[in-house]
Motif scaffolding. Structure first.
Motif, short mmCIF file in Angstrom:
data_model
loop_
_atom_site.label_atom_id
_atom_site.label_comp_id
_atom_site.label_asym_id
_atom_site.label_seq_id
_atom_site.Cartn_x
_atom_site.Cartn_y
_atom_site.Cartn_z
N TRP A 105 0.82 -1.08 0.15
CA TRP A 105 -0.07 0.11 0.06
C TRP A 105 0.91 1.34 0.03
O TRP A 105 2.01 1.18 0.70
CB TRP A 105 -1.04 -0.01 1.24
N ASP A 106 0.39 2.19 -0.84
CA ASP A 106 0.83 3.48 -0.42
C ASP A 106 0.11 4.35 0.41
O ASP A 106 -1.02 3.66 0.67
CB ASP A 106 1.40 4.34 -1.58
N LYS A 107 0.17 5.65 0.53
CA LYS A 107 -0.91 6.35 1.34
C LYS A 107 -2.08 6.68 0.85
O LYS A 107 -3.14 7.47 1.29
CB LYS A 107 -0.10 7.44 2.04
N GLN A 108 -2.32 6.27 -0.56
CA GLN A 108 -3.53 6.45 -1.16
C GLN A 108 -4.41 5.29 -1.44
O GLN A 108 -5.50 5.33 -1.70
CB GLN A 108 -3.28 7.07 -2.62
N HIS A 109 -3.71 4.28 -1.83
CA HIS A 109 -4.42 2.99 -2.37
C HIS A 109 -3.69 1.76 -2.40
O HIS A 109 -2.28 1.66 -1.75
CB HIS A 109 -4.81 3.20 -3.73
N LEU A 110 -4.08 0.52 -2.54
CA LEU A 110 -3.63 -0.84 -2.72
C LEU A 110 -3.12 -0.77 -4.20
O LEU A 110 -3.45 -0.59 -4.99
CB LEU A 110 -4.59 -1.85 -2.59
N MET A 111 -1.48 -0.95 -4.08
CA MET A 111 -0.50 -0.94 -5.03
C MET A 111 -0.67 -2.27 -5.67
O MET A 111 -0.78 -2.35 -6.80
CB MET A 111 0.80 -0.26 -4.78
N LYS A 112 -0.37 -3.35 -4.92
CA LYS A 112 -0.37 -4.47 -5.44
C LYS A 112 -0.75 -5.40 -4.37
O LYS A 112 -0.77 -5.40 -3.16
CB LYS A 112 1.16 -4.80 -5.83
N SER A 113 -1.15 -6.78 -5.00
CA SER A 113 -1.34 -7.90 -4.10
C SER A 113 -1.00 -8.95 -4.68
O SER A 113 -1.13 -9.19 -5.88
CB SER A 113 -2.97 -7.85 -3.82
N TYR A 114 0.00 -10.03 -3.85
CA TYR A 114 0.34 -11.07 -4.21
C TYR A 114 -0.31 -12.23 -3.57
O TYR A 114 -0.32 -12.47 -2.29
CB TYR A 114 1.73 -11.13 -3.87
N ASP A 115 -0.92 -13.31 -4.45
CA ASP A 115 -1.35 -14.53 -3.85
C ASP A 115 -0.27 -15.33 -3.85
O ASP A 115 0.14 -15.92 -4.90
CB ASP A 115 -2.68 -14.98 -4.66
N LEU A 116 0.24 -15.60 -2.84
CA LEU A 116 1.43 -16.36 -2.72
C LEU A 116 1.40 -17.97 -3.14
O LEU A 116 2.43 -18.64 -3.31
CB LEU A 116 1.97 -16.38 -1.10
N SER A 117 0.13 -18.49 -3.05
CA SER A 117 -0.09 -19.67 -3.31
C SER A 117 -0.05 -19.99 -5.07
O SER A 117 0.45 -21.00 -5.37
CB SER A 117 -1.29 -20.31 -3.11
N VAL A 118 -0.04 -18.82 -5.91
CA VAL A 118 0.14 -18.93 -7.12
C VAL A 118 1.57 -19.03 -7.57
O VAL A 118 1.88 -19.87 -8.55
CB VAL A 118 -0.42 -17.37 -7.78
N TYR A 119 2.56 -18.43 -6.76
CA TYR A 119 4.05 -18.39 -7.23
C TYR A 119 4.34 -19.90 -6.91
O TYR A 119 5.56 -20.31 -7.38
CB TYR A 119 4.69 -17.65 -6.08
N ASN A 120 3.96 -20.65 -6.01
CA ASN A 120 4.43 -22.01 -5.58
C ASN A 120 5.80 -21.92 -5.22
O ASN A 120 6.74 -23.07 -5.60
CB ASN A 120 3.95 -22.87 -6.88
N ILE A 121 6.36 -20.98 -4.61
CA ILE A 121 7.78 -20.79 -4.18
C ILE A 121 8.03 -21.58 -2.77
O ILE A 121 9.17 -22.13 -2.57
CB ILE A 121 8.13 -19.63 -4.19
N HIS A 122 7.29 -21.48 -1.82
CA HIS A 122 7.42 -21.68 -0.67
C HIS A 122 5.82 -21.82 0.04
O HIS A 122 4.91 -21.90 -0.29
CB HIS A 122 8.17 -20.75 0.13
#
Length: 719
Positions: A111-128
């Motif tokens: 988030w910045d002070k105005q809005h949600l910039m990015k959201s990461y669904d960690l299950s999609v990356y399947n890294i850990h």
């Protein structure tokens, strides 16, 4: 309405009042802007109707002279697991756990002070697997340029399956090959060690960097497999990391509440992994100074006691690679600035931000006898200055920014209050701060009628260690022998009561009980020698201290009824409840024990900390319990000798036993053994078993067991 129904209604009514008091979680001082400073604090509060804790943020704004300007309404953040604000305070990262299509997932939001910039669904990356959010291991911090986020997660291993696992026939040969090359057939049921109580499913950790600009997750693979990385932070070059590396053994020993596990401070730059500390130590919480010139951390020697006094260490970054001692191990006490006694460092962590602006002073807190006290340590002179407290409460450093310091002020009689002060190193007494309230004080019902008083107890003997202390919390004055007493016994045994607020004890006092909190010999905050002196003497010396404390309290407070003395304790505190009620069957009216240690010899083969059984029973200390140095039969006999089960047939007091079915520290069969023996001896007893671990802190579990405990005490003292 029956008498018991009226009592239950009274208990519930007071319990509801006390649960309106929020519990402190964390706080952060935000930078000065437009001559204003904002303190953002996080609190939790039980919602009894929903049987959950709700977490919320409270923001308070002051001018630079700490005059209050604005206090905003709380904002609920219950679904947040962790959050982090960048150094320039332009971005905020949130780790959130949500349920999507009946599946629980973790998301990282930027988030910045105005809005949600990015959201990461960690299950999609399947890294850990899941990101760690326990303070023992976790990390969640921005790089200085705000382009990367550093964190720790459970390492993803190849999928484990049995030898025969039905698969859809529609798969193509290519699909089948791609899936099966990540499988480990025949390993579905293989045992994987973890870190035990409250850290289950923590098998292997991995450090991960989220590149926010490129939306990539990059696992760091250059840390040797023999280490379990934790608590990583960015180094001043913004291109390397420093952290804690736990040495992996063939057998993991429980880590929760145990600071004697081998670990190192490490530095990783590219593929160059270097240990900055030596063998034979347990190290934790590395912290860089604001100017990036110094690194500090806490460490202790690996020794039998599961918690012990620590050193504060430092080194000059990129100049000299040998560490130096700022605060050494304290065996008894030393005299510090302004002729105050200092008993050593016992907190196994440092605040995330603990430095003065000029990188010359460090602010920290630690248990001292029966309180938590805060200190200012001069990096150049190594002088230690105690922060003067305005009353006899506990004071803990929470955050430091631009020489503003946020503290939590609390006592058994006063719930947590957030306060703030400005540090001025030009004063002759730098520990004399002017405190300003950030949050209001929540008073417990009828607080004006209660006292909180500490007593030092000393034996007139030739023993090398002969002092301990206790705290009385209860009515100020009443008719002689009119007040029942609850003797509260802490676990560990190497922990302590530190004059902090506990809702269960507040409830007891509001219902007419006095509470006696005992720091018997072996407790922390009394010097390292005091801790070691209990080893091999449990069930004897700690029991004697508790009896002495009770006798002193009865003489000091004439309103205590000597015929209505009760016992309450969990873990090692439950162990003491068992010993005291068996060895002094006519002294105690009723007992409440939570997850008690009953038979140390039997516990040895099933607990996550078998080395505790050896150490506390006075057996030879071994760093790896698979290499015992004593005859196994002799080992078990020593453990049995210290166990309360040998004396169970003497118990007369009605006993309530509360257990967690998932307790890995003191397995529930221990309490069941005591329960069944009392039943066979026709002693009035009751057993509650909750779907919980050693802490019994699940929301609905904590609520139920506190109320049942208090009702049990009322039932057996209302005669």
């Amino acid at each position: 309405m029956t008498t018991m129904s009226k009592q239950t209604d009274e208990v519930l009514d007071i319990f509801k009042q006390l649960n309106k008091i929020p519990s402190f979680v964390s706080a952060r001082i935000l930078s000065e802007t437009n001559n204003k400073i904002t303190i953002q604090s996080v609190w939790s509060q039980k919602n009894l109707e929903r049987l959950v804790k709700q977490k919320f943020i409270q923001e308070s704004t002051f001018d630079t002279n700490l005059q209050s300007l604005v206090q905003n309404f709380p904002i609920e953040i219950t679904s947040e697991l962790m959050s982090s604000i960048s150094a320039d305070e332009k971005l905020k990262a949130i780790l959130r756990e949500v349920t999507v299509n009946s599946k629980t997932k973790q998301f990282i939001e930027i988030w910045d002070k105005q809005h949600l910039m990015k959201s990461y669904d960690l299950s999609v990356y399947n890294i850990h697997e899941d990101i760690y959010n326990e303070s023992t291991f976790c990390s969640f911090c921005f790089s200085l340029d705000n382009k990367q986020l550093l964190y720790i997660a459970e390492k993803k291993l190849p999928k484990q399956e049995s030898y025969y696992q039905p698969k859809p026939e529609s798969k193509t040969k290519t699909d089948k090959f791609e899936n099966e090359k990540e499988l480990c057939q025949g390993t579905k049921y293989i045992y994987r060690p973890d870190w035990g109580e409250q850290l289950i499913a923590k098998h292997r950790s991995i450090v991960v960097i989220l590149n926010i600009k490129e939306d990539t997750l990059v696992p760091i693979t250059s840390i040797p497999d023999e280490y379990f990385p934790a608590q990583v932070i960015w180094a001043p070059d913004n291109n390397s990391i420093v952290g804690v590396a736990y040495k992996l053994k063939p057998r993991y020993l429980g880590l929760y509440a145990c600071t004697n596990r081998e670990s190192y401070i490490f530095h990783l730059k590219g593929n160059d992994f270097r240990k900055l500390t030596t063998d034979g130590l347990s190290c934790t919480t590395p912290r860089f100074s604001p100017d990036g010139k110094y690194l500090i951390w806490l460490e202790r020697d690996i020794s039998p006691a599961h918690h012990h006094v620590h050193r504060l260490m430092y080194l000059q970054w990129n100049i000299v690679k040998s560490s130096n001692i700022l605060v050494n191990l304290i065996k008894n006490y030393i005299v510090i600035d302004h002729y105050k006694n200092f008993y050593g460092l016992y907190n196994p962590s440092l605040p995330d931000r603990c430095w003065s602006n000029n990188s010359k002073h460090i602010f920290l807190s630690t248990p001292q006898r029966f309180n938590i006290k805060s200190y200012i340590i001069n990096l150049e002179t190594k002088n230690i200055t105690e922060v003067d407290n305005f009353d006899n409460s506990s004071l803990s450093v929470i955050d430091v920014k631009n020489n503003f310091i946020a503290f939590i002020n609390v006592s058994v009689i006063k719930p947590p209050q957030l306060i703030i002060a400005k540090f001025d190193n030009s004063l002759s007494n730098i520990g004399k701060l002017c405190f300003i309230d950030v949050t209001k004080i929540f008073n417990i019902p009828n607080i004006e009628n209660f006292i909180n008083e500490q007593t030092e107890a000393v034996y007139n003997t030739n023993e090398p260690v002969k002092n301990f202390n206790f705290t009385y919390f209860g009515t100020k004055k009443a008719q002689n022998q009119s007040t029942p007493l609850v003797v509260a016994l802490h676990g560990g045994p190497h922990s302590s009561y530190c004059n902090t607020f506990h809702i269960n004890y507040a409830l007891m006092v509001c219902l007419g009980f006095g509470v006696l909190q005992i720091n018997y010999r072996g407790s922390t905050g009394l010097g390292g020698d005091n801790i070691d002196y209990l080893l091999g003497k449990i069930g004897d010396m700690d029991v004697a201290d508790c009896v002495k404390a009770v006798n002193l309290a009865v003489n000091k407070y004439p309103w205590i009824d000597p015929k209505k003395i009760n016992l309450y304790g969990g873990s090692h505190g439950g162990f003491l409840c068992a010993h005291l009620s068996a060895k002094y069957p006519d002294k105690f009216r009723a007992v409440v024990m939570l997850n008690p240690v009953i038979d140390i010899a039997a516990m040895y083969s099933s607990t996550d900390i078998p080395d505790w059984c050896c150490a506390e029973s006075g057996c030879s200390f071994v760093k790896n319990v698979s290499n015992e140095h004593e005859n196994y039969n002799e080992l078990l006999l020593k453990m049995l000798k210290h166990s309360p089960i040998l004396h169970v047939d003497k118990v007369k007091a009605p006993t309530l036993i509360i257990l967690g079915s998932k307790d890995l520290r003191v397995p529930p069969f221990q309490g069941k053994l005591w329960y069944n023996k009392l039943l066979s001896n026709n002693v009035h007893t009751k057993l509650f078993i909750y779907d919980d671990n050693h802490s019994l802190k699940k929301d609905e579990v904590e609520i139920d067991n506190i109320i049942n405990s208090v009702l049990w005490l009322i039932e057996h003292n209302d005669k």
